[in-house]
Design a protein around this motif. Structure first.
Motif, PDB file in Angstrom:
ATOM      1  N   THR A  36      -8.820  -0.200   3.196  1.00  0.00           N
ATOM      2  CA  THR A  36      -9.093  -1.533   2.657  1.00  0.00           C
ATOM      3  C   THR A  36      -7.860  -2.420   2.748  1.00  0.00           C
ATOM      4  OG1 THR A  36     -10.726  -0.618   1.130  1.00  0.00           O
ATOM      5  CG2 THR A  36      -9.858  -2.795   0.612  1.00  0.00           C
ATOM      6  N   TYR A  37      -6.705  -1.826   2.433  1.00  0.00           N
ATOM      7  CA  TYR A  37      -5.467  -2.616   2.458  1.00  0.00           C
ATOM      8  C   TYR A  37      -5.173  -3.130   3.862  1.00  0.00           C
ATOM      9  CZ  TYR A  37      -0.574  -3.928   2.270  1.00  0.00           C
ATOM     10  OH  TYR A  37       0.596  -4.628   2.381  1.00  0.00           O
ATOM     11  N   LEU A  95      -6.173   6.379  -5.465  1.00  0.00           N
ATOM     12  CA  LEU A  95      -6.785   6.389  -4.130  1.00  0.00           C
ATOM     13  C   LEU A  95      -7.906   5.372  -3.996  1.00  0.00           C
ATOM     14  CD1 LEU A  95      -6.851  10.237  -3.444  1.00  0.00           C
ATOM     15  CD2 LEU A  95      -5.304   8.533  -2.445  1.00  0.00           C
ATOM     16  N   ASN A  96      -8.469   4.954  -5.102  1.00  0.00           N
ATOM     17  CA  ASN A  96      -9.538   3.948  -5.072  1.00  0.00           C
ATOM     18  C   ASN A  96      -9.041   2.547  -5.413  1.00  0.00           C
ATOM     19  OD1 ASN A  96     -11.833   5.611  -4.415  1.00  0.00           O
ATOM     20  ND2 ASN A  96     -11.650   6.510  -6.457  1.00  0.00           N
ATOM     21  N   SER A  97      -7.734   2.413  -5.605  1.00  0.00           N
ATOM     22  CA  SER A  97      -7.173   1.119  -6.007  1.00  0.00           C
ATOM     23  C   SER A  97      -6.815   0.276  -4.796  1.00  0.00           C
ATOM     24  CB  SER A  97      -5.919   1.339  -6.856  1.00  0.00           C
ATOM     25  OG  SER A  97      -4.836   1.784  -6.033  1.00  0.00           O
ATOM     26  N   SER A  98      -6.452  -0.974  -5.047  1.00  0.00           N
ATOM     27  CA  SER A  98      -6.074  -1.876  -3.956  1.00  0.00           C
ATOM     28  C   SER A  98      -4.763  -1.471  -3.305  1.00  0.00           C
ATOM     29  CB  SER A  98      -5.971  -3.316  -4.481  1.00  0.00           C
ATOM     30  OG  SER A  98      -4.982  -3.416  -5.495  1.00  0.00           O
ATOM     31  N   ASN A 120      -7.135  11.972 -14.278  1.00  0.00           N
ATOM     32  CA  ASN A 120      -7.848  10.962 -13.495  1.00  0.00           C
ATOM     33  C   ASN A 120      -6.980  10.083 -12.597  1.00  0.00           C
ATOM     34  OD1 ASN A 120     -10.399  11.630 -14.711  1.00  0.00           O
ATOM     35  ND2 ASN A 120      -9.690  10.571 -16.563  1.00  0.00           N
ATOM     36  N   CYS A 154       0.864  -1.177   0.000  1.00  0.00           N
ATOM     37  CA  CYS A 154       0.000   0.000   0.000  1.00  0.00           C
ATOM     38  C   CYS A 154       0.903   1.230   0.000  1.00  0.00           C
ATOM     39  CB  CYS A 154      -0.914   0.012   1.226  1.00  0.00           C
ATOM     40  SG  CYS A 154      -2.108   1.362   1.248  1.00  0.00           S
ATOM     41  N   ARG A 196      -4.863  10.291 -10.026  1.00  0.00           N
ATOM     42  CA  ARG A 196      -4.800  10.340  -8.563  1.00  0.00           C
ATOM     43  C   ARG A 196      -6.051   9.732  -7.928  1.00  0.00           C
ATOM     44  NH1 ARG A 196      -1.531  15.823  -6.552  1.00  0.00           N
ATOM     45  NH2 ARG A 196       0.489  15.134  -7.398  1.00  0.00           N
ATOM     46  N   SER A 197      -7.199  10.032  -8.471  1.00  0.00           N
ATOM     47  CA  SER A 197      -8.419   9.443  -7.904  1.00  0.00           C
ATOM     48  C   SER A 197      -8.438   7.939  -8.123  1.00  0.00           C
ATOM     49  CB  SER A 197      -9.662  10.086  -8.524  1.00  0.00           C
ATOM     50  OG  SER A 197      -9.721   9.855  -9.921  1.00  0.00           O
ATOM     51  N   GLU A 198      -7.898   7.494  -9.263  1.00  0.00           N
ATOM     52  CA  GLU A 198      -7.840   6.057  -9.530  1.00  0.00           C
ATOM     53  C   GLU A 198      -6.891   5.359  -8.550  1.00  0.00           C
ATOM     54  OE1 GLU A 198      -6.895   5.505 -13.630  1.00  0.00           O
ATOM     55  OE2 GLU A 198      -8.750   6.434 -14.346  1.00  0.00           O
ATOM     56  N   ASN A 238      -5.776   2.598  -1.385  1.00  0.00           N
ATOM     57  CA  ASN A 238      -6.782   2.733  -0.335  1.00  0.00           C
ATOM     58  C   ASN A 238      -6.270   2.051   0.925  1.00  0.00           C
ATOM     59  OD1 ASN A 238      -9.040   2.386   1.390  1.00  0.00           O
ATOM     60  ND2 ASN A 238     -10.443   2.542  -0.345  1.00  0.00           N
TER      61      ASN A 238
END
Length: 671
Positions: free
Chosen positions: A649-650, A640-643, A634, A456, A636-638, A646
């Motif tokens: 979640t990690y 922050l929402n990735s495995s 796009n 992460c 940075r938002s991608e 985030n």
């Protein structure tokens, strides 16, 4: 930085018992240790100068490796004469050897109290402080010692070591120059001068000093190890490998020298995965197995749902590439179900170190502490799962794990490969780096694949905003390479020259420490010129701060990943700054890092499977400025929402994995 030769003060022969002591010392010098000890043992407690007799006996015991007897003898000498500085100094060396640092420090200070100008005690005390991360105190000690009339080369050298430790390379060079003016053939001085110059990116000057140190002391593993590191950083992989091999041959008993060889083997494209794994197993058999076989297994409470104690062992709890991946774990772990202890092998703590201390449940500085003592601390802390964050990279503490101080032991993050150790139970990875069935046979550990990415990422803060696409303003495409220069081979440079030829007027920006050296930059430009790419299309910068590095990244349209060893931290930083990275995947974990990072974002299209595909991907992407602009908008938002972006979640995923392996351990060990 080479062997550390402690300064042992030899007995003087001017007391009333001078003849007896002199005879004993002559016998000792001839190898007749038993006779020398017998001669002195028969005289102690029979009158005469008890302090000198006991001191001489202690010196012989110490030289013969009989440390317990030496300790007793020095204590007897000091009981007879508390001001005997030589005995205090040598007593300090014995304590330091055993990791009894507080007692060693007191002994050296006692020596200096009774003999203020005793350089040996000053050097030994300062070295002890440097090993504990207290280099500023060591500088003060050495500066005081230098006020005396004589200035031995060893003292100037010791002060240079301390100045390097407090990140003052200029001062280190001043005192190294003085040391070498006093003793031109002082090998440690040449070796350290090479290290400091290497730190500063002055490769050619560093090379000459390493070669001089090897010429003076050809049997010393230290200069060869450092030379191997420098050659590797310059992309001279075969020469680096040969020097590392020679260092191991000279010092087969040193685990860190052997680890260095294993690390450098990753740069050898000609070596098979079988050969590397075989060397890992040799490391295990030579260094770790003898410790494991004598290890004392910890007692533990086999309760499945208890609050787990996780211990992390690392030399990199500081501003270092690993900090961008350990930060989310330490700052965001579930404190209701876990406690986190950090065992820090950091010799130069910084502000990042202080932040990490605040996040941890418990913190122990283990720099300079013997492996056995660290292992006992881990047992005392009742650690359930102990995690290595270094592998065979520099300053690792893998032999702590050989003591099997925790029920479950895992290697993770710091080095994308296994350790080869029987004492290491697991390695955490993911299915991109280690697809099922591909690399199990090259691991002594069982592979634990996280369902997303194995890591992460915490972006640098603050980071510059993503700027407009450079090629729109420049009128040409700018490629970039920001990886460690040691990952960039001549073969890779040749492939990049093909990309440059396929994109006329394009530029290629490099940023790496060795490029501080103007000679290296000229060599780089000449290489591209020999491949039909004008030298003025190649731009090179040396080491910069993280903020300057990120600003430089924003001036690039497309980044080119290295292979076979892909980038990790660099790739994450580059993507965060809005720049796509073209990578190529191989069969080993180190050559699939780009696939893991980009795959976690759904960007597998940027990952090639062969060289021609790699070149085509980079060239085709350069012709699509709209795609590049959309990427910048796009990404940075991608992330922050990735495995791997985030952290909430990690951390939940990682902690579930820890709980699963703990439950498995409980099931296997409950009666």
């Amino acid at each position: 930085m080479g062997r550390k030769n402690r300064q042992i003060k030899t007995p003087r022969k001017e007391s009333s018992d001078a003849v007896l002591v002199s005879k004993a010392m002559d016998l000792f010098g001839q190898g007749a240790v038993t006779q020398a000890i017998s001669l002195l043992s028969g005289e102690v407690n029979r009158g005469g100068n008890q302090a000198k007799l006991w001191y001489a006996l202690g010196y012989i015991y110490q030289g013969a490796g009989r440390d317990e007897d030496a300790l007793h003898s020095y204590k007897e000498a000091l009981a007879a004469e508390p001001s005997l500085a030589e005995a205090w100094n040598n007593l300090g060396l014995l304590y330091a050897k055993r990791g009894r640092r507080a007692e060693a420090e007191n002994a050296f200070k006692q020596a200096l109290q009774h003999s203020a100008g005793m350089h040996d005690a000053s050097i030994n005390l300062g070295r002890l402080l440097v090993e504990q991360g207290r280099a500023k105190e060591a500088v003060t000690i050495y500066q005081t010692a230098l006020t005396s009339s004589d200035k031995p080369a060893q003292l100037c050298y010791a002060l240079a070591v301390a100045y390097r430790a407090v990140n003052r390379p200029g001062q280190a060079i001043v005192y190294l120059e003085e040391a070498l003016s006093l003793a031109p053939d002082y090998s440690p001085g040449h070796n350290l001068m090479g290290v400091v110059l290497m730190d500063m990116g002055m490769a050619e000057e560093a090379l000459s000093h390493f070669h001089k140190a090897i010429e003076i002391t050809p049997d010393d593993d230290g200069p060869r190890t450092n030379l191997a590191g420098l050659l590797q950083s310059l992309g001279r992989f075969q020469e680096a490998y040969e020097q590392a091999r020679e260092a191991v041959a000279l010092a087969p008993e040193k685990p860190l020298i052997h680890s260095n060889l294993l690390f450098l083997m990753n740069y050898q494209e000609a070596l098979s995965r079988d050969e590397i794994y075989a060397e890992q197993r040799r490391w295990n058999e030579r260094h770790a197995l003898p410790v494991l076989q004598k290890s004392v297994r910890p007692e533990t409470e086999l309760t499945r749902d208890k609050k787990l104690r996780i211990g992390y062992v690392s030399p990199d709890f500081r501003f270092h590439p690993v900090c961008f991946f350990i930060t989310p774990i330490l700052s965001g772990f579930d404190r209701s179900h876990f406690e986190v202890f950090c065992y820090s092998n950091v010799s130069r703590p910084d502000q990042q170190t202080e932040k990490m201390k605040e996040w941890a449940t418990g913190w122990r500085d283990i720099c300079g502490v013997p492996d056995e003592e660290v292992a006992q601390w881990i047992r005392d802390d009742r650690i359930d799962i102990l995690v290595d964050l270094a592998g065979h990279s520099g300053d690792n503490r893998l032999l702590v794990f050989a003591h099997k101080a925790a029920p479950v032991q895992i290697t993770f993050l710091g080095n994308p490969d296994g350790t080869g150790m029987d004492a290491m139970d697991y390695r955490i990875t993911d299915s991109w780096c280690d697809p099922v069935g591909l690399t199990e046979c090259f691991h002594a550990e069982k592979l634990l694949r996280l369902p997303g990415n194995f890591f992460c990422y915490a972006p640098p803060s603050p980071a510059p905003d993503i700027g407009p696409l450079p090629c729109r303003q420049n009128g040409y495409v700018t490629f970039g390479s920001f990886n460690n220069f040691s990952k960039i081979s001549e073969n890779l440079l040749g492939i990049w020259s093909e990309i440059m030829q396929g994109v006329p007027e394009s530029r290629l920006v490099f940023q790496a420490k060795p490029l501080t050296d103007k000679g290296k930059v000229l060599e780089l430009k000449r290489f591209f010129e020999s491949r039909g790419v004008a030298g003025d299309r190649i731009l090179a910068k040396g080491n910069t701060s993280i903020s300057e590095h990120l600003k430089l990244v924003t001036q690039v349209d497309i980044a080119l990943d290295s292979f076979p060893w892909n980038g990790h931290t660099t790739t994450c930083h580059t993507l965060w700054m809005g720049v796509p990275v073209v990578s190529m995947a191989g069969e080993r974990g180190i050559s699939r890092m780009g696939l893991s990072i980009l795959g976690g974002l759904g960007l597998e299209r940027f990952v090639a499977c062969n060289v021609s595909d790699y070149v085509k991907t980079a060239v085709d992407l350069s012709g699509n400025p709209g795609v590049l602009e959309n990427f910048r908008k796009n990404i940075r938002s991608e992330i922050l929402n990735s495995s791997w972006g985030n952290s909430l979640t990690y951390n939940e995923t990682l902690e579930n994995l820890f709980r699963d392996v703990w439950i498995k351990y409980c099931v296997e060990h409950q009666g």
